[in-house]
Design a protein around this motif. Structure first.
Motif, PDB file in Angstrom:
ATOM      1  N   TYR A 243     -37.536   1.041   1.914  1.00  0.00           N
ATOM      2  CA  TYR A 243     -38.713   1.889   1.756  1.00  0.00           C
ATOM      3  C   TYR A 243     -39.909   1.225   1.068  1.00  0.00           C
ATOM      4  CZ  TYR A 243     -35.249   5.469   2.763  1.00  0.00           C
ATOM      5  OH  TYR A 243     -34.265   6.211   3.361  1.00  0.00           O
ATOM      6  N   LEU A 244     -39.663   0.333   0.126  1.00  0.00           N
ATOM      7  CA  LEU A 244     -40.727  -0.097  -0.783  1.00  0.00           C
ATOM      8  C   LEU A 244     -41.870  -0.836  -0.103  1.00  0.00           C
ATOM      9  CD1 LEU A 244     -38.802  -1.141  -4.017  1.00  0.00           C
ATOM     10  CD2 LEU A 244     -40.672   0.503  -3.872  1.00  0.00           C
ATOM     11  N   ALA A 245     -41.661  -1.386   1.072  1.00  0.00           N
ATOM     12  CA  ALA A 245     -42.760  -2.070   1.758  1.00  0.00           C
ATOM     13  C   ALA A 245     -43.902  -1.107   2.068  1.00  0.00           C
ATOM     14  CB  ALA A 245     -42.256  -2.727   3.040  1.00  0.00           C
ATOM     15  N   GLY A 246     -43.607   0.179   2.144  1.00  0.00           N
ATOM     16  CA  GLY A 246     -44.644   1.167   2.407  1.00  0.00           C
ATOM     17  C   GLY A 246     -45.183   1.834   1.155  1.00  0.00           C
ATOM     18  N   ASP A 247     -44.818   1.335  -0.020  1.00  0.00           N
ATOM     19  CA  ASP A 247     -45.244   1.945  -1.277  1.00  0.00           C
ATOM     20  C   ASP A 247     -46.758   1.867  -1.464  1.00  0.00           C
ATOM     21  OD1 ASP A 247     -44.929   2.823  -4.168  1.00  0.00           O
ATOM     22  OD2 ASP A 247     -45.855   0.849  -4.404  1.00  0.00           O
ATOM     23  N   LYS A 248     -47.347   2.950  -1.999  1.00  0.00           N
ATOM     24  CA  LYS A 248     -48.775   2.994  -2.301  1.00  0.00           C
ATOM     25  C   LYS A 248     -49.036   3.328  -3.768  1.00  0.00           C
ATOM     26  CE  LYS A 248     -49.952   4.452   2.412  1.00  0.00           C
ATOM     27  NZ  LYS A 248     -50.581   5.511   3.243  1.00  0.00           N
ATOM     28  N   VAL A 249     -47.979   3.354  -4.569  1.00  0.00           N
ATOM     29  CA  VAL A 249     -48.072   3.741  -5.980  1.00  0.00           C
ATOM     30  C   VAL A 249     -47.928   2.495  -6.855  1.00  0.00           C
ATOM     31  CG1 VAL A 249     -47.004   5.126  -7.804  1.00  0.00           C
ATOM     32  CG2 VAL A 249     -47.080   6.000  -5.457  1.00  0.00           C
ATOM     33  N   PRO A 250     -48.785   2.295  -7.862  1.00  0.00           N
ATOM     34  CA  PRO A 250     -48.581   1.175  -8.791  1.00  0.00           C
ATOM     35  C   PRO A 250     -47.215   1.275  -9.467  1.00  0.00           C
ATOM     36  CG  PRO A 250     -50.757   2.133  -9.087  1.00  0.00           C
ATOM     37  CD  PRO A 250     -50.006   3.065  -8.185  1.00  0.00           C
ATOM     38  N   ILE A 251     -46.457   0.163  -9.457  1.00  0.00           N
ATOM     39  CA  ILE A 251     -45.101   0.182 -10.011  1.00  0.00           C
ATOM     40  C   ILE A 251     -44.931  -0.934 -11.030  1.00  0.00           C
ATOM     41  CG2 ILE A 251     -42.629   0.072  -9.541  1.00  0.00           C
ATOM     42  CD1 ILE A 251     -43.052   1.056  -6.797  1.00  0.00           C
ATOM     43  N   LEU A 252     -44.377  -0.582 -12.169  1.00  0.00           N
ATOM     44  CA  LEU A 252     -43.915  -1.542 -13.163  1.00  0.00           C
ATOM     45  C   LEU A 252     -42.408  -1.693 -12.999  1.00  0.00           C
ATOM     46  CD1 LEU A 252     -43.960  -3.180 -15.869  1.00  0.00           C
ATOM     47  CD2 LEU A 252     -43.745  -0.957 -17.041  1.00  0.00           C
ATOM     48  N   PHE A 253     -41.949  -2.935 -12.849  1.00  0.00           N
ATOM     49  CA  PHE A 253     -40.524  -3.243 -12.776  1.00  0.00           C
ATOM     50  C   PHE A 253     -40.108  -3.961 -14.058  1.00  0.00           C
ATOM     51  CE2 PHE A 253     -41.960  -3.224  -8.341  1.00  0.00           C
ATOM     52  CZ  PHE A 253     -40.983  -2.452  -7.710  1.00  0.00           C
ATOM     53  N   CYS A 254     -39.084  -3.447 -14.748  1.00  0.00           N
ATOM     54  CA  CYS A 254     -38.565  -4.078 -15.962  1.00  0.00           C
ATOM     55  C   CYS A 254     -37.070  -4.350 -15.783  1.00  0.00           C
ATOM     56  CB  CYS A 254     -38.759  -3.175 -17.183  1.00  0.00           C
ATOM     57  SG  CYS A 254     -40.462  -2.722 -17.553  1.00  0.00           S
ATOM     58  N   ASN A 255     -36.604  -5.474 -16.318  1.00  0.00           N
ATOM     59  CA  ASN A 255     -35.181  -5.781 -16.215  1.00  0.00           C
ATOM     60  C   ASN A 255     -34.827  -6.879 -17.209  1.00  0.00           C
ATOM     61  OD1 ASN A 255     -32.574  -5.541 -15.245  1.00  0.00           O
ATOM     62  ND2 ASN A 255     -32.934  -6.654 -13.339  1.00  0.00           N
ATOM     63  N   GLY A 256     -33.530  -7.122 -17.349  1.00  0.00           N
ATOM     64  CA  GLY A 256     -33.028  -8.255 -18.108  1.00  0.00           C
ATOM     65  C   GLY A 256     -32.535  -9.323 -17.147  1.00  0.00           C
ATOM     66  N   VAL A 257     -32.779 -10.576 -17.443  1.00  0.00           N
ATOM     67  CA  VAL A 257     -32.471 -11.642 -16.499  1.00  0.00           C
ATOM     68  C   VAL A 257     -30.971 -11.797 -16.262  1.00  0.00           C
ATOM     69  CG1 VAL A 257     -32.363 -13.535 -18.180  1.00  0.00           C
ATOM     70  CG2 VAL A 257     -33.153 -13.996 -15.850  1.00  0.00           C
TER      71      VAL A 257
END
Length: 397
Positions: A243-257
Motif C-alpha cells: 500500500y505505501l507506494a500510494g501514500d500521501k500523508v507525511p510519515i515519520l518512521f522510527c526503529n532500532g537497528v
C-alpha cells in the motif's frame, strides 16, 4: 453531504491488490458511539472510556473500546491524535494522558476486540476480550485463508480509519489537524490505514514495517508453517508494502537497528516506498522494543507539533554518499554520529558502535572516515532537541 458521498465513492472504487477487500465504504462510515460504563473520567481528568461501532464480524455488529480525552479548559478547535497500541497491548489510558498533557485531543483504542484488563494504566496492561469485540491479534496469521472481513487486520485497520471519521465529527476537533501514531503491530496497521486514508495530517510509526515475508521474526515461525500461497495472500492483503507506494500523508518512521521483530533491511525497504518529501527516518542504536516510554521517542511529539501546531520540523537527510550526508535542520544540530558494525549476517545479533562525525554547518554536510573493518554503517544527525534523522545503511560490497 454530496462531497462526503463522492469521497466514499472514490475509496470504494479502490480495491486491495487482488480485488478481495469487501465494501470499502464501510471503512469510512461514521460510527455511532456511546460512553463506556465503568470507564468514566475521575478527578480533574478529562479522559473517559467510549465504545464506537466497529466493522461487522461473522454477520454480527462489533464495538471498539477507546479512551477519549481533551485538555482541561481547552478552547477553540483542537488538534487530535489517534494512538494504536502494539501486540499484547490494549487501549492505554496512561498513553492517552501523555498526549492530553501535550495539548492534544486523544483517541486510544483497543484493536483486539477487548477492553483494558487493568484500566490501561501501564504498558504491561493487556486486553480482555469483549463479547461484542471483533477478532483478536492472535488470529493474525491463522485466519489468512478466510474472507478478508473475517481477519484481524481488516478490523484493526477499520478501527483506525473509523476513529478518524469519528473525531472529525466532534465539534471540538479541527478535522484538518488529526494525526496517528502506532507502535509495533500498531505501526503495521497504521501504515496501511494512512495509505488508504489521506485525510490524516501526519503519521508517526514506531518499529512496525512491511516486507514481513522477506525478513522478520515471523518469517521462520508463522510464515514457515503456512503454504506459500497463503503467505503470498497475507502479504498481498495486509503487508504495508502492498500500500505505501500510494501514500500521501507525511510519515515519520522510527526503529532500532537491532530490532528483533522488524529488521532494518525490511524497515528501510518500507521507508523507501514513501516519497522522499513525505518521509522522515530515525534509526537508533540500542533502542528497546516496548510501548511508551520506549515506543515514544522524542521525534514523535516534535513531528506532530510541526504538522499541526506550528512547531519546528524534524531534521532530514537530503542525500548521501558512502562517506557523507547532506542534511536540512530547522533546529541547529547538537552532534552527528557514524554508527557501524563489523558483523554481518543476522541483523539482530550485530554489535553496533557509535563514533563522532564531522559537521560542516555552512555546507550542511556531515562526513566521516569509514573504519576499514566496518561491514555496514549509517549516519545519524541529532538536533538540539535530541531528535534524530538517519541516513540509509551502507554495506561493504
Amino acid at each position: 453531504m454530496k462531497l462526503y458521498l463522492a469521497f466514499l465513492f472514490c475509496f470504494a472504487a479502490l480495491l486491495l491488490p487482488g480485488g478481495e477487500l469487501p465494501d470499502r465504504a464501510a471503512l469510512f462510515a461514521l460510527p455511532g458511539w456511546a460512553p463506556a460504563p465503568g470507564y468514566e473520567s475521575s478527578g480533574n481528568e478529562t479522559i473517559r472510556g467510549i465504545f464506537y461501532d466497529g466493522l461487522p464480524y461473522r454477520g454480527k455488529p462489533t464495538r471498539v473500546f477507546a479512551w477519549y480525552g481533551v485538555p482541561a479548559g481547552a478552547k477553540g478547535k483542537l488538534p487530535a491524535i489517534i494512538l494504536v497500541h502494539g501486540g499484547g497491548g490494549t487501549a492505554f489510558r496512561y498513553w492517552a494522558r501523555l498526549w492530553v498533557e501535550r495539548g492534544y485531543a486523544v483517541l486510544a483504542m483497543d484493536t483486539t476486540g477487548g477492553v483494558p484488563r487493568n484500566n490501561g494504566e501501564s504498558g504491561s496492561d493487556g486486553s480482555i476480550h469483549h463479547p461484542q469485540g471483533g477478532p483478536g491479534l492472535g488470529r493474525v496469521f491463522r485466519d489468512t485463508g478466510l474472507p478478508p472481513q473475517e481477519q484481524w487486520p481488516y478490523h484493526a485497520i477499520g478501527a483506525v480509519i473509523r476513529a478518524n471519521t469519528l473525531l472529525r465529527s466532534f465539534p471540538e476537533i479541527d478535522p484538518e489537524r488529526i494525526g496517528v501514531t502506532g507502535i509495533s503491530w500498531g505501526a503495521v496497521v497504521g501504515e496501511t490505514a494512512v495509505s488508504l486514508d489521506s485525510r490524516f495530517k501526519f503519521a508517526a510509526m514506531v518499529y512496525g514495517c512491511g516486507f514481513l515475508g522477506r525478513n522478520s521474526s515471523w518469517k521462520k515461525t508463522e510464515f514457515a508453517k503456512m503454504p506459500p500461497e497463503l503467505v503470498e495472500r497475507w502479504v498481498r492483503l495486509w503487508d504495508p508494502s502492498s500500500y505505501l507506494a500510494g501514500d500521501k500523508v507525511p510519515i515519520l518512521f522510527c526503529n532500532g537497528v537491532s530490532d528483533k521483530h522488524f529488521r532494518p533491511d525490511s524497515w528501510w525497504s518500507t521507508c523507501r516506498l514513501v516519497k522522499p518529501e513525505l518521509r522522515y527516518t530515525a534509526l537508533r542504536v540500542r533502542m528497546g522494543h516496548a510501548h511508551p516510554p520506549s515506543g515514544d521517542p522524542p521525534e514523535v511529539a516534535a513531528f506532530a507539533d510541526a504538522a499541526v501546531r506550528g512547531g519546528k520540523p524534524l531534521p532530514r537527510i537530503v542525500s548521501q554518499t558512502p562517506k557523507s550526508v547532506v542534511y536540512d535542520a530547522p533546529v541547529p544540530l547538537k552532534r552527528a554520529e557514524l554508527n557501524y558494525t563489523e558483523d554481518s549476517g543476522d541483523w539482530t545479533k550485530q554489535r553496533w558502535k557509535i563514533v563522532p562525525a564531522r559537521i560542516d554547518r555552512e555546507k550542511q554536510i556531515v562526513t566521516a572516515e569509514i573504519p576499514p573493518a566496518a561491514a555496514a554503517w549509517y549516519f545519524n544527525i541529532i538536533d538540539e532537541r535530541g531528535c534524530i534523522a538517519s541516513g540509509e545503511i551502507e554495506e561493504k560490497k
